[in-house]
Design a protein around this motif. Structure first.
Motif, PDB file in Angstrom:
ATOM      1  N   LEU A  46      48.948  12.740  23.962  1.00 36.63           N
ATOM      2  CA  LEU A  46      47.592  12.806  23.421  1.00 36.63           C
ATOM      3  C   LEU A  46      47.303  11.642  22.476  1.00 36.63           C
ATOM      4  CD1 LEU A  46      46.961  16.584  22.674  1.00 36.63           C
ATOM      5  CD2 LEU A  46      45.679  15.120  24.223  1.00 36.63           C
ATOM      6  N   ILE A  47      48.275  11.294  21.642  1.00 34.59           N
ATOM      7  CA  ILE A  47      48.096  10.157  20.747  1.00 34.59           C
ATOM      8  C   ILE A  47      47.915   8.868  21.548  1.00 34.59           C
ATOM      9  CG2 ILE A  47      49.220   8.753  18.976  1.00 34.59           C
ATOM     10  CD1 ILE A  47      50.533  11.292  17.935  1.00 34.59           C
ATOM     11  N   ALA A  48      48.719   8.706  22.606  1.00 33.74           N
ATOM     12  CA  ALA A  48      48.582   7.531  23.463  1.00 33.74           C
ATOM     13  C   ALA A  48      47.199   7.497  24.120  1.00 33.74           C
ATOM     14  CB  ALA A  48      49.678   7.530  24.527  1.00 33.74           C
ATOM     15  N   THR A  49      46.716   8.650  24.545  1.00 31.57           N
ATOM     16  CA  THR A  49      45.381   8.730  25.142  1.00 31.57           C
ATOM     17  C   THR A  49      44.320   8.281  24.154  1.00 31.57           C
ATOM     18  OG1 THR A  49      46.081  10.583  26.536  1.00 31.57           O
ATOM     19  CG2 THR A  49      43.717  10.251  26.263  1.00 31.57           C
ATOM     20  N   TRP A  50      44.433   8.760  22.909  1.00 35.05           N
ATOM     21  CA  TRP A  50      43.449   8.390  21.891  1.00 35.05           C
ATOM     22  C   TRP A  50      43.495   6.895  21.591  1.00 35.05           C
ATOM     23  CZ3 TRP A  50      44.059   6.736  16.674  1.00 35.05           C
ATOM     24  CH2 TRP A  50      42.861   6.663  15.967  1.00 35.05           C
ATOM     25  N   LEU A  51      44.689   6.328  21.499  1.00 35.81           N
ATOM     26  CA  LEU A  51      44.803   4.890  21.242  1.00 35.81           C
ATOM     27  C   LEU A  51      44.173   4.077  22.372  1.00 35.81           C
ATOM     28  CD1 LEU A  51      48.450   4.679  19.808  1.00 35.81           C
ATOM     29  CD2 LEU A  51      46.287   4.490  18.542  1.00 35.81           C
ATOM     30  N   LEU A  52      44.373   4.519  23.601  1.00 37.09           N
ATOM     31  CA  LEU A  52      43.733   3.846  24.734  1.00 37.09           C
ATOM     32  C   LEU A  52      42.211   3.958  24.653  1.00 37.09           C
ATOM     33  CD1 LEU A  52      46.161   4.998  27.558  1.00 37.09           C
ATOM     34  CD2 LEU A  52      45.819   2.636  26.802  1.00 37.09           C
ATOM     35  N   MET A  53      41.717   5.122  24.195  1.00 33.47           N
ATOM     36  CA  MET A  53      40.270   5.293  24.064  1.00 33.47           C
ATOM     37  C   MET A  53      39.706   4.444  22.924  1.00 33.47           C
ATOM     38  SD  MET A  53      39.209   7.024  26.517  1.00 33.47           S
ATOM     39  CE  MET A  53      37.524   7.234  25.940  1.00 33.47           C
ATOM     40  N   VAL A  54      40.502   4.223  21.889  1.00 35.10           N
ATOM     41  CA  VAL A  54      40.076   3.313  20.819  1.00 35.10           C
ATOM     42  C   VAL A  54      39.939   1.898  21.371  1.00 35.10           C
ATOM     43  CG1 VAL A  54      40.774   2.233  18.647  1.00 35.10           C
ATOM     44  CG2 VAL A  54      41.000   4.691  18.926  1.00 35.10           C
ATOM     45  N   GLY A  55      40.921   1.481  22.181  1.00 31.50           N
ATOM     46  CA  GLY A  55      40.818   0.181  22.822  1.00 31.50           C
ATOM     47  C   GLY A  55      39.620   0.090  23.746  1.00 31.50           C
ATOM     48  N   TYR A  56      39.345   1.178  24.457  1.00 29.92           N
ATOM     49  CA  TYR A  56      38.182   1.236  25.353  1.00 29.92           C
ATOM     50  C   TYR A  56      36.882   1.089  24.570  1.00 29.92           C
ATOM     51  CZ  TYR A  56      34.830   3.429  28.597  1.00 29.92           C
ATOM     52  OH  TYR A  56      33.745   3.708  29.393  1.00 29.92           O
ATOM     53  N   ALA A  57      36.763   1.798  23.462  1.00 26.96           N
ATOM     54  CA  ALA A  57      35.553   1.724  22.641  1.00 26.96           C
ATOM     55  C   ALA A  57      35.410   0.350  21.992  1.00 26.96           C
ATOM     56  CB  ALA A  57      35.574   2.817  21.566  1.00 26.96           C
ATOM     57  N   ALA A  58      36.533  -0.230  21.553  1.00 27.34           N
ATOM     58  CA  ALA A  58      36.476  -1.542  20.914  1.00 27.34           C
ATOM     59  C   ALA A  58      36.008  -2.613  21.894  1.00 27.34           C
ATOM     60  CB  ALA A  58      37.852  -1.892  20.348  1.00 27.34           C
ATOM     61  N   MET A  59      36.596  -2.631  23.094  1.00 20.20           N
ATOM     62  CA  MET A  59      36.199  -3.631  24.084  1.00 20.20           C
ATOM     63  C   MET A  59      34.763  -3.411  24.567  1.00 20.20           C
ATOM     64  SD  MET A  59      38.623  -5.845  24.447  1.00 20.20           S
ATOM     65  CE  MET A  59      38.702  -5.686  22.649  1.00 20.20           C
ATOM     66  N   SER A  60      34.361  -2.158  24.671  1.00  9.91           N
ATOM     67  CA  SER A  60      32.973  -1.869  25.060  1.00  9.91           C
ATOM     68  C   SER A  60      32.004  -2.328  23.984  1.00  9.91           C
ATOM     69  CB  SER A  60      32.805  -0.376  25.320  1.00  9.91           C
ATOM     70  OG  SER A  60      33.595   0.049  26.405  1.00  9.91           O
ATOM     71  N   SER A  61      32.410  -2.183  22.725  1.00  8.64           N
ATOM     72  CA  SER A  61      31.549  -2.617  21.619  1.00  8.64           C
ATOM     73  C   SER A  61      31.406  -4.144  21.611  1.00  8.64           C
ATOM     74  CB  SER A  61      32.132  -2.142  20.281  1.00  8.64           C
ATOM     75  OG  SER A  61      32.189  -0.733  20.237  1.00  8.64           O
ATOM     76  N   VAL A  62      32.523  -4.855  21.850  1.00  4.62           N
ATOM     77  CA  VAL A  62      32.458  -6.317  21.933  1.00  4.62           C
ATOM     78  C   VAL A  62      31.560  -6.728  23.099  1.00  4.62           C
ATOM     79  CG1 VAL A  62      33.798  -8.416  22.344  1.00  4.62           C
ATOM     80  CG2 VAL A  62      34.710  -6.619  20.856  1.00  4.62           C
ATOM     81  N   SER A  63      31.704  -6.023  24.221  1.00  8.52           N
ATOM     82  CA  SER A  63      30.865  -6.317  25.384  1.00  8.52           C
ATOM     83  C   SER A  63      29.393  -6.046  25.084  1.00  8.52           C
ATOM     84  CB  SER A  63      31.323  -5.479  26.580  1.00  8.52           C
ATOM     85  OG  SER A  63      30.523  -5.732  27.717  1.00  8.52           O
ATOM     86  N   ALA A  64      29.123  -4.931  24.356  1.00  3.91           N
ATOM     87  CA  ALA A  64      27.741  -4.606  24.000  1.00  3.91           C
ATOM     88  C   ALA A  64      27.152  -5.674  23.088  1.00  3.91           C
ATOM     89  CB  ALA A  64      27.685  -3.232  23.337  1.00  3.91           C
ATOM     90  N   ALA A  65      27.974  -6.223  22.192  1.00  2.00           N
ATOM     91  CA  ALA A  65      27.502  -7.288  21.313  1.00  2.00           C
ATOM     92  C   ALA A  65      27.180  -8.553  22.098  1.00  2.00           C
ATOM     93  CB  ALA A  65      28.553  -7.582  20.252  1.00  2.00           C
ATOM     94  N   ALA A  66      27.857  -8.714  23.265  1.00  2.00           N
ATOM     95  CA  ALA A  66      27.602  -9.893  24.100  1.00  2.00           C
ATOM     96  C   ALA A  66      26.455  -9.684  25.075  1.00  2.00           C
ATOM     97  CB  ALA A  66      28.867 -10.265  24.864  1.00  2.00           C
ATOM     98  N   GLY A  67      26.043  -8.419  25.284  1.00  2.00           N
ATOM     99  CA  GLY A  67      24.908  -8.186  26.173  1.00  2.00           C
ATOM    100  C   GLY A  67      25.005  -6.968  27.055  1.00  2.00           C
ATOM    101  N   LEU A  68      26.113  -6.227  26.991  1.00  2.00           N
ATOM    102  CA  LEU A  68      26.249  -5.003  27.792  1.00  2.00           C
ATOM    103  C   LEU A  68      25.168  -4.002  27.396  1.00  2.00           C
ATOM    104  CD1 LEU A  68      27.870  -3.225  29.801  1.00  2.00           C
ATOM    105  CD2 LEU A  68      29.260  -2.491  27.852  1.00  2.00           C
ATOM    106  N   GLY A  69      24.537  -3.399  28.390  1.00  2.00           N
ATOM    107  CA  GLY A  69      23.464  -2.451  28.135  1.00  2.00           C
ATOM    108  C   GLY A  69      22.084  -3.080  28.179  1.00  2.00           C
ATOM    109  N   GLN A  70      22.017  -4.390  28.385  1.00  2.52           N
ATOM    110  CA  GLN A  70      20.740  -5.095  28.447  1.00  2.52           C
ATOM    111  C   GLN A  70      20.480  -5.593  29.872  1.00  2.52           C
ATOM    112  OE1 GLN A  70      19.907  -7.806  25.146  1.00  2.52           O
ATOM    113  NE2 GLN A  70      21.857  -7.203  24.205  1.00  2.52           N
ATOM    114  N   HIS A  71      19.227  -5.886  30.157  1.00  5.13           N
ATOM    115  CA  HIS A  71      18.856  -6.374  31.485  1.00  5.13           C
ATOM    116  C   HIS A  71      19.351  -7.807  31.662  1.00  5.13           C
ATOM    117  CE1 HIS A  71      16.422  -2.877  32.491  1.00  5.13           C
ATOM    118  NE2 HIS A  71      15.857  -2.954  31.286  1.00  5.13           N
TER     119      HIS A  71
END
Length: 365
Positions: A46-71
């Motif tokens: 479970l801890i490993a799962t959470w750490l992977l999800m933290v990495g998932y959220a971090a990379m998604s946030s960086v992607s969103a800052a670059a333009g993810l979610g926009q046209h």
């Protein structure tokens, strides 16, 4: 660049679900460490799962800052390439997080099941889920060449694909959803004959049944893969799929954590929660095995006195054997009665015997 389009919603949902998961896993780990003192591989999974999800959220946030979610029309070519590159890294984290979440549930159920074929099924779930997750994670970056063409639209004309990535994604996502439904229903089938309190059975079964909602999230995510492969506005359309992925894993974490928090609830209400359930599959579960009193609370330690009667027709050998029961704790030939005397733990008791117990199967939650 500030977040735009669906970016703020994506970032908010992903980090909120990570925060919720962190609280539940923390409470579960506290319960395992300080209340029932029984850490298992499912806790580490479970801890490993959470750490992977933290990495998932971090990379998604960086992607969103670059333009993810926009046209796509609102982004430059460089912004589009950067956003897509970091989103692909986020997808690698998601692949392993989804697989590890199923591993955590399977390992948790292994604490409870006693039949070998039950454990065989759970190991099959673990092996197939992690195999597909690993293949999909690798496929994210290798299904086409040159690799850079996967995120840089300027190299689209040079791209050659060697693998049907959408088909592999459907297989992995569909199997993950099927595992959610299967692992949610399996406890109802295997726990009813296990030697557990009825209340504990119902608690475990109902909490793990919440995995059905994770399965629903997986079905929705899988059903949208074709649309994502055909859209010309990928960074905007893929946002909902990323949210459903996070929600699926979060629901799995919630259901496997809630089922393990009952000792904490009992402890907070002032009850005794040190016992729990522990599976015994070794020699101590065989018939005629003695169980010591070392784990009894100090104020209720017991001294057990055996009274053995003998028939007048018994020969001398039997009589000597029966006497040996009282004086040396040898094998019992005939027992008429058990008298139980409670003594203070601090008094110096001269005799402490073990209690003959019928074999039972206990399970750890």
């Amino acid at each position: 660049m500030p977040l735009g389009g669906k970016g703020p919603v994506l970032v908010t949902v992903l980090w909120s679900e990570n925060f919720l998961s962190a609280i539940l896993i923390g409470l579960r780990f506290y319960t395992r460490t300080f209340i029932i003192t029984r850490i298992g591989w499912d806790d580490y999974a479970l801890i490993a799962t959470w750490l992977l999800m933290v990495g998932y959220a971090a990379m998604s946030s960086v992607s969103a800052a670059a333009g993810l979610g926009q046209h796509a029309g609102d982004l430059t070519t460089e912004m589009f390439a950067n956003a897509l590159f970091f989103e692909m890294i986020a997808q690698v984290f998601a692949c392993f997080a989804i697989g590890m979440a199923k591993v955590a549930v399977s390992l948790f159920l292994m604490r409870i099941v006693v039949n070998k074929w039950h454990k065989g099924i759970l190991w099959f779930c673990i092996a197939t889920m992690m195999t597909l997750s690993t293949l999909l994670a690798i496929g994210v970056f290798v299904h086409c060449t040159p690799t850079r063409s996967l995120w840089d639209p300027q190299l689209a004309a040079e791209q050659v694909c060697h693998l049907n990535f959408i088909l592999l994604a459907k297989l992995d996502c569909g199997w993950a959803a099927a595992m959610d439904f299967f692992l949610a229903l399996l406890p109802w089938l295997i726990l009813w004959n296990v030697n557990m309190k009825r209340r504990d059975k119902i608690t475990v079964c109902i909490s793990l049944s919440l995995g059905v909602f994770a399965g629903v999230c997986g079905v929705i995510r899988t059903s949208g893969l074709d649309a994502l492969s055909q859209t010309s506005d990928y960074l905007y359309a893929t946002t909902e799929s990323l949210i459903w992925t996070s929600t699926e894993v979060t629901m799995t974490i919630v259901c496997v954590c809630i089922s393990a928090l009952r000792p904490l609830w009992t402890h907070l209400r002032g009850g005794s929660s040190s016992g729990g359930y522990q599976e015994h599959t070794g020699p101590r579960s065989k018939r005629g095995t003695s169980y010591g009193l070392q784990n009894l609370p100090s104020e209720t330690r017991c001294t057990y006195t055996r009274e053995v009667s003998h028939d007048r027709g018994m020969d001398d050998a039997d009589t000597e054997s029966s006497k040996g029961i009282v004086t040396h704790g040898a094998a019992i030939h005939r027992v008429q009665q058990f008298n139980v005397t409670y003594e203070d733990a601090q008094s110096n008791s001269s005799t402490r015997d073990d209690v003959e117990a019928q074999p039972t199967t206990q399970t750890a939650i």
